[in-house]
Design a protein around this motif. Structure first.
Motif, short mmCIF file in Angstrom:
data_model
loop_
_atom_site.label_atom_id
_atom_site.label_comp_id
_atom_site.label_asym_id
_atom_site.label_seq_id
_atom_site.Cartn_x
_atom_site.Cartn_y
_atom_site.Cartn_z
N ALA A 1 -54.92 -86.87 -12.80
CA ALA A 1 -54.61 -85.67 -11.98
C ALA A 1 -53.38 -86.05 -11.39
CB ALA A 1 -56.06 -85.59 -11.45
N ILE A 2 -53.75 -87.29 -10.23
CA ILE A 2 -52.34 -87.83 -9.31
C ILE A 2 -51.07 -87.96 -9.98
CG2 ILE A 2 -51.67 -89.54 -7.28
CD1 ILE A 2 -54.19 -90.46 -7.00
N GLU A 3 -51.25 -88.34 -11.40
CA GLU A 3 -49.63 -88.30 -11.74
C GLU A 3 -49.59 -87.12 -12.00
OE1 GLU A 3 -47.76 -91.10 -12.87
OE2 GLU A 3 -48.62 -92.82 -12.38
N GLN A 4 -50.07 -86.33 -12.85
CA GLN A 4 -49.88 -84.71 -12.93
C GLN A 4 -48.86 -84.12 -11.82
OE1 GLN A 4 -48.95 -83.57 -16.15
NE2 GLN A 4 -47.86 -82.25 -15.09
N ARG A 5 -49.93 -84.01 -10.61
CA ARG A 5 -49.48 -83.96 -9.66
C ARG A 5 -48.30 -83.99 -8.49
NH1 ARG A 5 -49.18 -79.81 -7.20
NH2 ARG A 5 -49.61 -78.99 -5.21
N VAL A 6 -48.55 -85.39 -8.87
CA VAL A 6 -47.27 -86.07 -8.21
C VAL A 6 -45.62 -85.12 -8.55
CG1 VAL A 6 -45.69 -88.06 -8.02
CG2 VAL A 6 -48.06 -88.43 -7.01
N ALA A 7 -46.10 -85.29 -10.31
CA ALA A 7 -44.67 -84.62 -11.02
C ALA A 7 -44.76 -83.66 -10.78
CB ALA A 7 -45.17 -85.62 -12.95
N ASP A 8 -45.46 -82.54 -10.79
CA ASP A 8 -45.50 -81.37 -10.15
C ASP A 8 -44.51 -80.61 -8.27
OD1 ASP A 8 -46.11 -81.01 -12.46
OD2 ASP A 8 -48.33 -79.56 -11.82
N ILE A 9 -45.08 -81.97 -8.09
CA ILE A 9 -44.57 -81.57 -6.47
C ILE A 9 -43.60 -82.38 -6.87
CG2 ILE A 9 -44.61 -83.22 -4.16
CD1 ILE A 9 -47.52 -83.20 -4.66
N LEU A 10 -42.72 -83.64 -7.30
CA LEU A 10 -40.75 -84.11 -7.53
C LEU A 10 -40.59 -82.96 -7.81
CD1 LEU A 10 -41.74 -87.80 -8.45
CD2 LEU A 10 -41.27 -86.70 -5.90
N GLY B 1 -47.63 -96.43 0.83
CA GLY B 1 -48.14 -95.62 1.47
C GLY B 1 -49.48 -95.06 0.35
N ASN B 2 -50.06 -93.85 0.35
CA ASN B 2 -51.25 -94.49 -0.91
C ASN B 2 -50.99 -94.17 -2.24
OD1 ASN B 2 -50.27 -91.38 -1.33
ND2 ASN B 2 -51.53 -90.28 0.45
N ALA B 3 -51.84 -93.83 -3.16
CA ALA B 3 -51.42 -93.69 -4.61
C ALA B 3 -50.36 -92.27 -5.15
CB ALA B 3 -52.50 -93.16 -5.12
N TYR B 4 -50.47 -91.19 -4.03
CA TYR B 4 -49.98 -90.28 -4.19
C TYR B 4 -48.18 -90.98 -4.20
CZ TYR B 4 -53.23 -86.69 -4.96
OH TYR B 4 -54.42 -86.23 -5.49
N VAL B 5 -48.02 -91.75 -3.48
CA VAL B 5 -46.93 -92.50 -2.81
C VAL B 5 -45.48 -93.48 -3.68
CG1 VAL B 5 -45.31 -93.54 -1.06
CG2 VAL B 5 -46.83 -91.47 -0.03
N ALA B 6 -46.76 -94.19 -3.74
CA ALA B 6 -46.78 -95.12 -4.83
C ALA B 6 -46.12 -94.62 -6.34
CB ALA B 6 -47.81 -96.41 -5.22
N SER B 7 -47.17 -93.68 -7.05
CA SER B 7 -46.79 -92.92 -8.14
C SER B 7 -45.22 -92.24 -8.28
CB SER B 7 -48.05 -91.72 -8.54
OG SER B 7 -47.49 -91.30 -9.75
N ALA B 8 -45.21 -91.34 -6.82
CA ALA B 8 -44.08 -90.84 -6.30
C ALA B 8 -42.75 -92.03 -6.86
CB ALA B 8 -43.98 -90.03 -5.14
N LYS B 9 -43.71 -93.13 -5.97
CA LYS B 9 -41.35 -93.78 -6.17
C LYS B 9 -41.82 -94.81 -7.76
CE LYS B 9 -41.43 -97.19 -3.00
NZ LYS B 9 -42.47 -98.62 -2.12
N LYS B 10 -42.78 -94.81 -7.80
CA LYS B 10 -43.21 -95.41 -9.06
C LYS B 10 -41.74 -94.40 -10.15
CE LYS B 10 -46.49 -95.19 -11.63
NZ LYS B 10 -47.08 -96.22 -12.21
N ARG B 11 -41.79 -92.96 -10.30
CA ARG B 11 -41.19 -92.08 -10.75
C ARG B 11 -39.54 -91.73 -10.53
NH1 ARG B 11 -44.08 -88.16 -14.27
NH2 ARG B 11 -46.16 -88.76 -14.52
N VAL B 12 -39.03 -91.98 -9.29
CA VAL B 12 -38.08 -91.53 -8.63
C VAL B 12 -37.06 -93.38 -8.94
CG1 VAL B 12 -38.54 -89.82 -7.39
CG2 VAL B 12 -38.60 -92.13 -6.73
N PHE B 13 -38.02 -93.93 -9.19
CA PHE B 13 -36.56 -95.29 -9.79
C PHE B 13 -35.70 -95.22 -10.92
CE2 PHE B 13 -36.76 -99.67 -11.34
CZ PHE B 13 -35.47 -99.97 -10.85
N GLY B 14 -34.59 -95.15 -10.51
CA GLY B 14 -33.92 -95.20 -11.30
C GLY B 14 -32.70 -94.49 -10.89
#
Length: 438
Positions: free
Chosen positions: A34-43, A222-235
């Motif tokens: 759920a966090i992964e999907q929320r983060v994807a939507d925010i990005l 950062g928290n789980a949302y920040v960690a997930s976002a950093k992972k997704r924007v890497f590259g």
């Protein structure tokens, strides 16, 4: 309410040690779906709508309702005012810590961060050009606590590396700004700052908005949302690491006061319930003494509930055959923080290959490294110290190879390249080299 901290009592002599040891070490880095999907939507939303999306999420998650991005930017005057507002004790401590961190990273730059080159006998020049990144973003956690030390540890090495623009983002729930964090930004050389956080802040730094410039790299915890976002924007941008829960491993020979060791275990356990604190020691009586100190000291700790759960769920007091075996187990764990609490720590340091930071001797508490010793406190976790390093000047630099082949050098190198290129079926490569042959 009473809390009990009951770290697992293990012994390498037990038949089921390997199983129990593995169970205690296990931690899943998988982020909730759920966090992964929320983060994807925010990005995606920030990438599409920019400042408008950042304002919307800042209002929703931080309760900070403003008319425009100007209200979220921290000016240099505001940072200096925060520094000037501190009491003498805080101002002096912050300045002293910043100077030690800067001195260490300047030495690091001299040791590994300079360009170099050499010439072959035929006049060919080969080398490496080291240049700083143009612009970096540093994420500073906010909300539950304030972390001025994170500002120092992220911004100062970037500044020492020569980064021209350092953009800080820090959430300020309900608009509550921490003067020590802003003062640390002033001392550390932060160029611009914004009071935003979460996945939306990572997205703004990675993609850029009308107000927030796109950076080349994002660092900071950062928290789980920040960690997930950093992972997704890497590259799209570089990142420092994906950090897991904090860890401390203490190698003790029984010579350090047991209450010191108990408190050192607390120093990581108090971060959160998933933090891990482990003691390795060949002296069973000493392990029992440390447990007694844990029981005695716990009731007086303000964060005793978190400490108790962390130690009970993930902590361990492990009896080893000797210190050599303790060092071998430490290498298997590859901890973030490794204390060698021994009367002769330099006897054991050569045996220790994998750790984010190694703290030598009874007087070197991990907390000194967190704040003011000088080396960086952003360290690899979850066993990644086997292949990664602390944050440093080198994380804010990049390297370009330098090649200048002389006419004479082209004769020998061209023939080598021609043979290998034909072998790979790349005739264009071969002919490019051959055209320079006499």
């Amino acid at each position: 309410m009473e809390y009990q901290a009951a770290p697992a009592r293990l012994s390498t002599l037990d038949a089921n040690f390997e199983h129990d040891f593995a169970q205690r070490l296990h931690w899943s880095a998988d982020t909730d779906a759920a966090i992964e999907q929320r983060v994807a939507d925010i990005l995606a939303d920030v990438q599409k709508r920019g400042d408008a999306a950042v304002l919307e999420y800042t209002a929703r998650f931080d309760g900070l309702q403003v008319d425009g991005m100007t209200a979220l930017e921290l000016t240099q005057a505001e940072l200096k005012a925060a520094f000037d507002s501190l009491g003498d004790e805080q101002r002096d401590a912050l300045t002293a810590a910043a100077q030690r961190v800067r001195t260490y990273h300047e030495a690091q730059k001299r040791a590994s961060g300079e360009s170099w080159s050499y010439r072959d006998a035929d006049g060919t020049l080969l080398g490496q050009k080291v240049t700083p990144l143009d612009r970096v973003g540093i994420y500073v956690p906010g909300g539950k606590a304030a972390y001025p030390s994170s500002v120092l540890m992220n911004a100062i090495p970037a500044h020492v590396a020569g980064v021209q623009e350092i953009i800080m983002v820090v959430p300020t729930p309900r608009g509550e700004k921490n003067a020590l964090v802003l003062a640390a930004a002033y001392v550390a050389g932060v160029t611009r700052g914004f009071t935003i956080g979460g996945a939306q802040a990572v997205a703004a730094l990675a993609y850029g908005t009308a107000t927030i410039p796109k950076v080349d790299k994002i660092t900071g915890p950062g928290n789980a949302y920040v960690a997930s976002a950093k992972k997704r924007v890497f590259g799209t941008v570089g990142i420092d690491m994906i950090a897991g829960p904090s860890e401390i491993l203490v190698l003790a020979d029984g010579s350090t006061p047991p209450d010191w060791v108990a408190m050192d275990l607390f120093s990581q356990a108090e971060h959160d319930e998933l933090a891990q604190s482990i003691l390795l020691c060949p002296d069973a009586d000493y392990i029992a003494a440390v447990q007694r100190e844990i029981d005695r000291l716990l009731p007086e700790m303000p964060r005793r509930a978190i400490i108790a759960k962390s130690l009970s769920d993930r902590g361990a007091l492990i009896l080893t055959r000797d210190m050599q075996e303790a060092c071998a187990i430490s290498n298997r764990i590859a901890p973030e923080h490794l204390e060698v609490s021994s009367s002769n720590p330099h006897q054991w340091e050569p045996l220790l290959r994998h750790a984010g930071a190694i703290f030598l001797g009874a007087y070197t508490s991990e907390s000194l490294g967190d704040y003011c010793a000088g080396p960086n406190h952003v360290l690899p976790t979850s066993g990644t110290a086997r292949f990664s390093s602390p944050l440093g000047v080198y994380d804010f630099q990049k390297r370009s190879s330098l090649i200048e082949v002389s006419e004479q050098g082209a004769q020998s190198l061209g023939r080598i390249a021609s043979v290998l290129a034909h072998g790979e079926g790349l005739q264009g490569h071969a002919r490019a080299a051959e055209m320079r042959l006499k």
